[in-house]
Write a protein that holds these residues in place. Structure first.
Motif, PDB file in Angstrom:
ATOM      1  N   ALA A 138      48.668  30.922  42.758  1.00 42.36           N
ATOM      2  CA  ALA A 138      49.905  30.302  42.307  1.00 42.36           C
ATOM      3  C   ALA A 138      51.078  31.249  42.542  1.00 42.36           C
ATOM      4  O   ALA A 138      50.908  32.422  42.878  1.00 42.36           O
ATOM      5  CB  ALA A 138      49.799  29.942  40.828  1.00 42.36           C
ATOM      6  N   ASP A 139      52.292  30.741  42.322  1.00 40.40           N
ATOM      7  CA  ASP A 139      53.487  31.526  42.617  1.00 40.40           C
ATOM      8  C   ASP A 139      53.816  32.576  41.561  1.00 40.40           C
ATOM      9  O   ASP A 139      54.805  33.306  41.688  1.00 40.40           O
ATOM     10  CB  ASP A 139      54.693  30.596  42.795  1.00 40.40           C
ATOM     11  N   GLY A 140      53.017  32.671  40.511  1.00 44.57           N
ATOM     12  CA  GLY A 140      53.225  33.704  39.501  1.00 44.57           C
ATOM     13  C   GLY A 140      54.215  33.338  38.421  1.00 44.57           C
ATOM     14  O   GLY A 140      54.584  34.175  37.606  1.00 44.57           O
ATOM     15  N   GLY A 141      54.658  32.070  38.397  1.00 43.80           N
ATOM     16  CA  GLY A 141      55.577  31.631  37.360  1.00 43.80           C
ATOM     17  C   GLY A 141      54.881  31.485  36.014  1.00 43.80           C
ATOM     18  O   GLY A 141      53.675  31.671  35.882  1.00 43.80           O
ATOM     19  N   THR A 142      55.655  31.133  34.994  1.00 40.71           N
ATOM     20  CA  THR A 142      55.099  30.959  33.653  1.00 40.71           C
ATOM     21  C   THR A 142      54.193  29.740  33.621  1.00 40.71           C
ATOM     22  O   THR A 142      54.607  28.640  34.004  1.00 40.71           O
ATOM     23  CB  THR A 142      56.231  30.769  32.622  1.00 40.71           C
ATOM     24  N   PRO A 143      52.943  29.891  33.186  1.00 44.53           N
ATOM     25  CA  PRO A 143      52.024  28.749  33.146  1.00 44.53           C
ATOM     26  C   PRO A 143      52.546  27.639  32.236  1.00 44.53           C
ATOM     27  O   PRO A 143      53.150  27.894  31.199  1.00 44.53           O
ATOM     28  CB  PRO A 143      50.728  29.359  32.586  1.00 44.53           C
ATOM     29  N   GLU A 144      52.308  26.405  32.644  1.00 44.73           N
ATOM     30  CA  GLU A 144      52.760  25.254  31.862  1.00 44.73           C
ATOM     31  C   GLU A 144      51.818  24.966  30.700  1.00 44.73           C
ATOM     32  O   GLU A 144      52.226  24.416  29.679  1.00 44.73           O
ATOM     33  CB  GLU A 144      52.869  24.036  32.773  1.00 44.73           C
ATOM     34  N   TYR A 145      50.530  25.332  30.857  1.00 47.64           N
ATOM     35  CA  TYR A 145      49.519  25.058  29.842  1.00 47.64           C
ATOM     36  C   TYR A 145      48.845  26.367  29.421  1.00 47.64           C
ATOM     37  O   TYR A 145      48.758  27.311  30.210  1.00 47.64           O
ATOM     38  CB  TYR A 145      48.456  24.098  30.383  1.00 47.64           C
ATOM     39  N   ASP A 146      48.369  26.392  28.192  1.00 52.75           N
ATOM     40  CA  ASP A 146      47.588  27.548  27.753  1.00 52.75           C
ATOM     41  C   ASP A 146      46.158  27.457  28.277  1.00 52.75           C
ATOM     42  O   ASP A 146      45.587  28.456  28.724  1.00 52.75           O
ATOM     43  CB  ASP A 146      47.582  27.618  26.221  1.00 52.75           C
ATOM     44  N   PHE A 147      45.591  26.236  28.237  1.00 50.26           N
ATOM     45  CA  PHE A 147      44.186  26.045  28.615  1.00 50.26           C
ATOM     46  C   PHE A 147      44.064  24.876  29.589  1.00 50.26           C
ATOM     47  O   PHE A 147      44.853  23.931  29.557  1.00 50.26           O
ATOM     48  CB  PHE A 147      43.323  25.721  27.390  1.00 50.26           C
ATOM     49  N   VAL A 148      43.034  24.956  30.428  1.00 48.27           N
ATOM     50  CA  VAL A 148      42.644  23.814  31.238  1.00 48.27           C
ATOM     51  C   VAL A 148      41.141  23.630  31.088  1.00 48.27           C
ATOM     52  O   VAL A 148      40.377  24.604  31.029  1.00 48.27           O
ATOM     53  CB  VAL A 148      43.026  23.999  32.731  1.00 48.27           C
ATOM     54  N   ALA A 207      44.969  14.383  31.962  1.00 48.70           N
ATOM     55  CA  ALA A 207      45.430  14.099  33.321  1.00 48.70           C
ATOM     56  C   ALA A 207      44.625  12.992  33.968  1.00 48.70           C
ATOM     57  O   ALA A 207      45.067  12.389  34.958  1.00 48.70           O
ATOM     58  CB  ALA A 207      45.352  15.367  34.172  1.00 48.70           C
ATOM     59  N   GLY A 208      43.434  12.714  33.426  1.00 43.75           N
ATOM     60  CA  GLY A 208      42.565  11.722  34.027  1.00 43.75           C
ATOM     61  C   GLY A 208      41.897  12.251  35.285  1.00 43.75           C
ATOM     62  O   GLY A 208      41.955  13.437  35.603  1.00 43.75           O
ATOM     63  N   ARG A 209      41.280  11.339  36.008  1.00 43.64           N
ATOM     64  CA  ARG A 209      40.607  11.715  37.253  1.00 43.64           C
ATOM     65  C   ARG A 209      41.641  11.751  38.371  1.00 43.64           C
ATOM     66  O   ARG A 209      42.311  10.751  38.636  1.00 43.64           O
ATOM     67  CB  ARG A 209      39.507  10.708  37.580  1.00 43.64           C
ATOM     68  N   ILE A 210      41.772  12.892  39.008  1.00 41.92           N
ATOM     69  CA  ILE A 210      42.782  13.064  40.048  1.00 41.92           C
ATOM     70  C   ILE A 210      42.096  13.448  41.362  1.00 41.92           C
ATOM     71  O   ILE A 210      40.961  13.923  41.365  1.00 41.92           O
ATOM     72  CB  ILE A 210      43.811  14.134  39.655  1.00 41.92           C
ATOM     73  N   LEU A 239      46.699  22.225  39.786  1.00 36.01           N
ATOM     74  CA  LEU A 239      46.795  21.946  38.353  1.00 36.01           C
ATOM     75  C   LEU A 239      46.137  23.061  37.539  1.00 36.01           C
ATOM     76  O   LEU A 239      46.657  23.493  36.520  1.00 36.01           O
ATOM     77  CB  LEU A 239      46.145  20.602  38.029  1.00 36.01           C
ATOM     78  N   MET A 240      44.970  23.522  37.998  1.00 39.61           N
ATOM     79  CA  MET A 240      44.304  24.619  37.294  1.00 39.61           C
ATOM     80  C   MET A 240      45.198  25.850  37.228  1.00 39.61           C
ATOM     81  O   MET A 240      45.239  26.556  36.212  1.00 39.61           O
ATOM     82  CB  MET A 240      42.996  24.993  38.006  1.00 39.61           C
TER      83      MET A 240
END
Length: 285
Positions: A117-127, A177-180, A188-189
């Protein structure tokens, strides 16, 4: 992408002289005798039709009487030319003693998961990515996010059973997110800090490779997991450091995770083409 498609893609890239065709549901029916090799994913195969037959066992039997089912497959299946097993634990679970040549071919990681990833702030704590049919542990974790809002935000990737969705769809800290499409899963991860691996410690699931753990590591996530045999062995052999959940998941807090010395191991050697090539399965042809 299923393992059959992995093999076909590997042949297209590395063994162009090997021509493949697939039979089964919604696919063309072929005469086994028309092929040099018939590769069957078990299952049962009492007839054993084909000039050369390979039986592949990607898992042990599950559910009630699992070990009895393994014994029935061992006793009733025809003798193939060769066998392939997921790992040594699956091979030992079937206990074949007929000296048929075999190989072990473990699970691998798609190349797309190694794109950082680009190293930005993660949007989620967990996946959490994968099957939600994992018994009580799934509901226990979802209830923990509902009842303890300070646990953080959880992104769930995959099909959600109706009962779970109805029970937790209004929880603001859980995003379904459902099945993608598989091609979008790595990105997304990468939007999370921690990858959740929620596998019950029961036979045979506790002996079999957790593909999502490999993918979490490839993406570079810190792994938070239930405690069972395979994941402990993987952590030890890879020199990793994972965070283990207590049975009641009460230790699942951001403060606890912040204080844990995580180490995510490299899994670049587990990319699919490398796994298939190293396994020697096509030497059996």
């Amino acid at each position: 992408m299923c393992i059959r498609d992995r093999y076909r893609a590997y042949c297209a890239r590395n063994l162009p002289e090997v021509q493949t065709a697939e039979t089964g549901e919604e696919r063309q029916v072929h005469d086994p005798e028309a092929f040099d090799v018939v590769w069957r994913f078990m299952g049962m195969d009492r007839a054993g039709t084909g000039r050369r037959v390979i039986h592949e066992y990607n898992s042990l039997s599950t559910g009630r009487w699992a070990r009895m089912k393994n014994s029935l497959k061992k006793g009733l299946n025809s003798r193939p030319t060769a066998r392939i097993f997921l790992n040594d634990q699956v091979r030992e679970g079937f206990s074949f003693s007929d000296n048929v040549p075999f190989r072990c071919r473990d699970m691998g990681v798609d190349q797309a998961f190694f794109a950082k990833a680009d190293g930005g702030t993660p949007e989620y704590d967990f996946v959490y990515a994968g099957s939600l049919d994992r018994g009580a542990i799934i509901r226990r974790v979802l209830a923990h996010f509902r009842d303890c809002p300070k646990t953080g935000r959880l992104l769930v990737i995959g099909s959600v059973p109706d009962d779970l969705y109805k029970a937790f769809k209004d929880v603001k800290s859980i995003i379904f997110a459902g099945r993608i499409p598989y091609v979008h899963v790595p990105h997304l991860m990468s939007q999370a800090r921690y990858g959740l691996n929620l596998m019950p410690d029961c036979y045979p699931l506790n002996l079999q490779t957790a593909t999502k753990v490999l993918e979490y590591c490839a993406v570079g996530l810190s792994v938070v997991t239930t405690d069972y045999r395979w994941v402990r062995a993987f952590e030890r052999t890879r020199g990793a450091s994972f965070f283990y959940l207590m049975p009641d998941v009460s230790n699942l807090t951001l403060a606890n995770l912040k204080n844990h010395a995580f180490h995510t191991p490299s899994v670049e050697d587990l990319e699919w083409d490398k796994i298939i090539g190293k396994s020697g399965v096509f030497d059996l042809l």
